[in-house]
Design a protein around this motif. Structure first.
Motif, PDB file in Angstrom:
ATOM      1  N   HIS A 179     -13.481   0.355  -4.375  1.00 35.85           N
ATOM      2  CA  HIS A 179     -14.244   1.492  -3.877  1.00 35.85           C
ATOM      3  C   HIS A 179     -15.643   1.061  -3.450  1.00 35.85           C
ATOM      4  CE1 HIS A 179     -16.881   5.052  -4.245  1.00 35.85           C
ATOM      5  NE2 HIS A 179     -15.835   5.733  -3.817  1.00 35.85           N
ATOM      6  N   SER A 180     -16.284   0.221  -4.242  1.00 34.05           N
ATOM      7  CA  SER A 180     -17.661  -0.179  -3.940  1.00 34.05           C
ATOM      8  C   SER A 180     -17.754  -1.105  -2.733  1.00 34.05           C
ATOM      9  CB  SER A 180     -18.298  -0.852  -5.163  1.00 34.05           C
ATOM     10  OG  SER A 180     -17.612  -2.054  -5.487  1.00 34.05           O
ATOM     11  N   SER A 184     -19.249   2.916   3.545  1.00 40.99           N
ATOM     12  CA  SER A 184     -19.544   4.326   3.300  1.00 40.99           C
ATOM     13  C   SER A 184     -19.266   5.178   4.533  1.00 40.99           C
ATOM     14  CB  SER A 184     -20.995   4.497   2.849  1.00 40.99           C
ATOM     15  OG  SER A 184     -21.869   3.951   3.826  1.00 40.99           O
ATOM     16  N   ALA A 185     -19.455   4.591   5.718  1.00 42.49           N
ATOM     17  CA  ALA A 185     -19.211   5.305   6.975  1.00 42.49           C
ATOM     18  C   ALA A 185     -19.155   4.285   8.101  1.00 42.49           C
ATOM     19  CB  ALA A 185     -20.304   6.339   7.231  1.00 42.49           C
ATOM     20  N   ARG A 192     -19.792  -2.465  10.302  1.00 41.70           N
ATOM     21  CA  ARG A 192     -19.014  -1.666   9.346  1.00 41.70           C
ATOM     22  C   ARG A 192     -18.127  -0.728  10.159  1.00 41.70           C
ATOM     23  NH1 ARG A 192     -24.305  -1.503   6.949  1.00 41.70           N
ATOM     24  NH2 ARG A 192     -24.670   0.660   7.609  1.00 41.70           N
ATOM     25  N   TYR A 279     -11.581   9.063   1.676  1.00 42.41           N
ATOM     26  CA  TYR A 279     -12.642   9.523   2.569  1.00 42.41           C
ATOM     27  C   TYR A 279     -12.490  11.023   2.797  1.00 42.41           C
ATOM     28  CZ  TYR A 279     -13.994   4.717   3.604  1.00 42.41           C
ATOM     29  OH  TYR A 279     -14.455   3.423   3.498  1.00 42.41           O
ATOM     30  N   ALA A 284     -16.342   9.981   5.879  1.00 41.07           N
ATOM     31  CA  ALA A 284     -17.341   9.407   4.990  1.00 41.07           C
ATOM     32  C   ALA A 284     -16.686   9.159   3.633  1.00 41.07           C
ATOM     33  CB  ALA A 284     -18.536  10.342   4.833  1.00 41.07           C
ATOM     34  N   LYS A 285     -16.989   8.024   3.030  1.00 36.57           N
ATOM     35  CA  LYS A 285     -16.376   7.685   1.745  1.00 36.57           C
ATOM     36  C   LYS A 285     -16.832   8.656   0.665  1.00 36.57           C
ATOM     37  CE  LYS A 285     -17.829   4.048  -0.487  1.00 36.57           C
ATOM     38  NZ  LYS A 285     -18.068   2.635  -0.870  1.00 36.57           N
ATOM     39  N   LYS A 286     -15.876   9.181  -0.103  1.00 36.60           N
ATOM     40  CA  LYS A 286     -16.213  10.083  -1.194  1.00 36.60           C
ATOM     41  C   LYS A 286     -16.796   9.301  -2.365  1.00 36.60           C
ATOM     42  CE  LYS A 286     -13.681  13.584  -2.173  1.00 36.60           C
ATOM     43  NZ  LYS A 286     -12.586  14.505  -2.565  1.00 36.60           N
ATOM     44  N   ALA A 287     -17.635   9.964  -3.130  1.00 36.17           N
ATOM     45  CA  ALA A 287     -18.254   9.326  -4.291  1.00 36.17           C
ATOM     46  C   ALA A 287     -17.199   8.968  -5.325  1.00 36.17           C
ATOM     47  CB  ALA A 287     -19.301  10.252  -4.896  1.00 36.17           C
ATOM     48  N   TRP A 288     -17.459   7.916  -6.080  1.00 38.34           N
ATOM     49  CA  TRP A 288     -16.565   7.494  -7.147  1.00 38.34           C
ATOM     50  C   TRP A 288     -16.405   8.645  -8.152  1.00 38.34           C
ATOM     51  CZ3 TRP A 288     -13.023   4.230  -8.691  1.00 38.34           C
ATOM     52  CH2 TRP A 288     -12.781   4.037 -10.050  1.00 38.34           C
TER      53      TRP A 288
END
Length: 358
Positions: A179-180, A184-185, A192, A279, A284-288
């Protein structure tokens, strides 16, 4: 004479008891040494007592109030867990884990290359910068094991619980690491990439195609991401899509024995996992740990380079409070903890192929 005999008998029993306790203490020390040999640190103050098991003694005639004696088969069924093969391709900084931050030096710009130069040349300085990689404290929630359970079971429940904590900690750290690393986008200028799948729309989604992997490889090429060390982790949803698109090709690539070399596809070393980075509807990547949103969530496969990805973890530390230290509850408490960090040393050369949803 009678008093002398009682005295001699008492001394003999004291010697036997002292010898037995020394033997049990030695066995306990061997048990702790075995834990440390397995990579589990037993820190000072974390073990406050010992569990002494009587073996080789017939306890059937002892009164055990409240115990419901049953026959147990000496075996247990573990929970299903899988561990990713891709994690071994992420650069490890385990050896630098001492405090809460790992400090690295990030080198400055490459020197310019001059063709048909005019002399004298003009020198240039290289400005390096510090790169601080943060670590987090991670722990498992303690598990309680009662002495009644231990006495009633044919297997070693304490050891089983310890292994369960090891596996849970390891798997969660692996999921967090992937995940990390994921972008992020989308930001093409910063190397990226977040691309959507392009299969034929059906059931409100477009399935992944082999062409989508080729498109991601082309994006890496255009960004001059080194070909050596490119990794792609396919999520379960996309694995199924590729099987349906071309089962023969999929089987040729992935029906290999465990432990064999992962297949190469469009320059990516491809790994399979059961975990998906998620996402949102805006890619956009969702928060952990964010709550699921089934109507908008989009599963993603993740691409990265070993030259920018990293992870670090300390040896797990065992927190162990035995039942002998808790006379009122007669319960053992077991937990594991470690320091962990992961991500990219520079957020570039990373990508995600996200399921398109209508």
């Amino acid at each position: 004479m009678k008093n002398v005999f009682k005295l001699m008998t008492g001394l003999l029993m004291a010697v036997i008891s002292a010898t037995a306790l020394q033997s049990v203490a030695a066995d306990h020390q061997v048990h702790l040494s075995a834990l440390e040999a397995a990579g589990i640190t037993v820190g000072a103050g974390t073990v406050t007592g010992a569990i002494f098991h009587l073996s080789g003694f017939n306890t059937s005639g002892l009164a055990m109030a409240g115990l419901n004696q049953e026959i147990w088969i000496p075996g247990i069924i573990d929970a299903f867990r899988t561990f990713g093969t891709w994690i071994d391709r992420v650069t490890s900084y385990d050896q630098y884990v001492v405090n809460e931050t790992i400090n690295l030096s990030y080198i400055g710009a490459d020197p310019s290359v001059i063709w048909n130069p005019t002399f004298p040349l003009t020198e240039a300085s290289r400005t390096d910068s510090n790169l601080a990689l943060g670590l987090e404290y991670v722990t498992t929630n303690p598990t309680k094991v009662t002495e009644q359970e231990v006495l009633n079971l044919a297997y070693d429940k304490n050891s089983s619980v310890l292994k369960q904590h090891q596996d849970a900690l390891k798997r969660d750290i692996e999921k967090y690491t992937l995940h990390s690393i994921a972008p992020s986008a989308d930001s093409v200028a910063n190397k990226r990439f977040v691309n959507e799948t392009t299969g034929t729309l059906a059931g409100g989604r477009k399935p992944m195609k082999f062409d989508d992997i080729a498109t991601m490889a082309n994006a890496f090429d255009n960004a001059e991401v080194p070909r050596d060390g490119r990794i792609l982790v396919l999520c379960p949803e996309h694995q199924l899509d590729l099987q349906k698109e071309d089962r023969a090709t999929y089987n040729q690539l992935f029906n290999h024995a465990n432990g064999s070399t992962p297949p190469m596809l469009y320059g990516f070393e491809v790994h399979l996992d059961v975990y998906s980075v998620v996402y949102n509807g805006s890619n956009a990547k969702k928060a952990w740990g964010a709550a699921a949103a089934p109507s908008t969530d989009r599963n993603a496969s993740v691409a990265f380079t070993t030259k920018r990805s990293w992870w670090a973890k300390s040896a797990p530390k065992l927190f162990y409070d035995p039942s002998t230290s808790n006379p009122l509850t007669q319960t053992t408490m077991i937990s594991l903890a470690c320091m962990h960090g992961s991500g990219t040393t520079k957020a570039e050369g990373i990508g995600a192929i996200v399921t398109h949803r209508a």
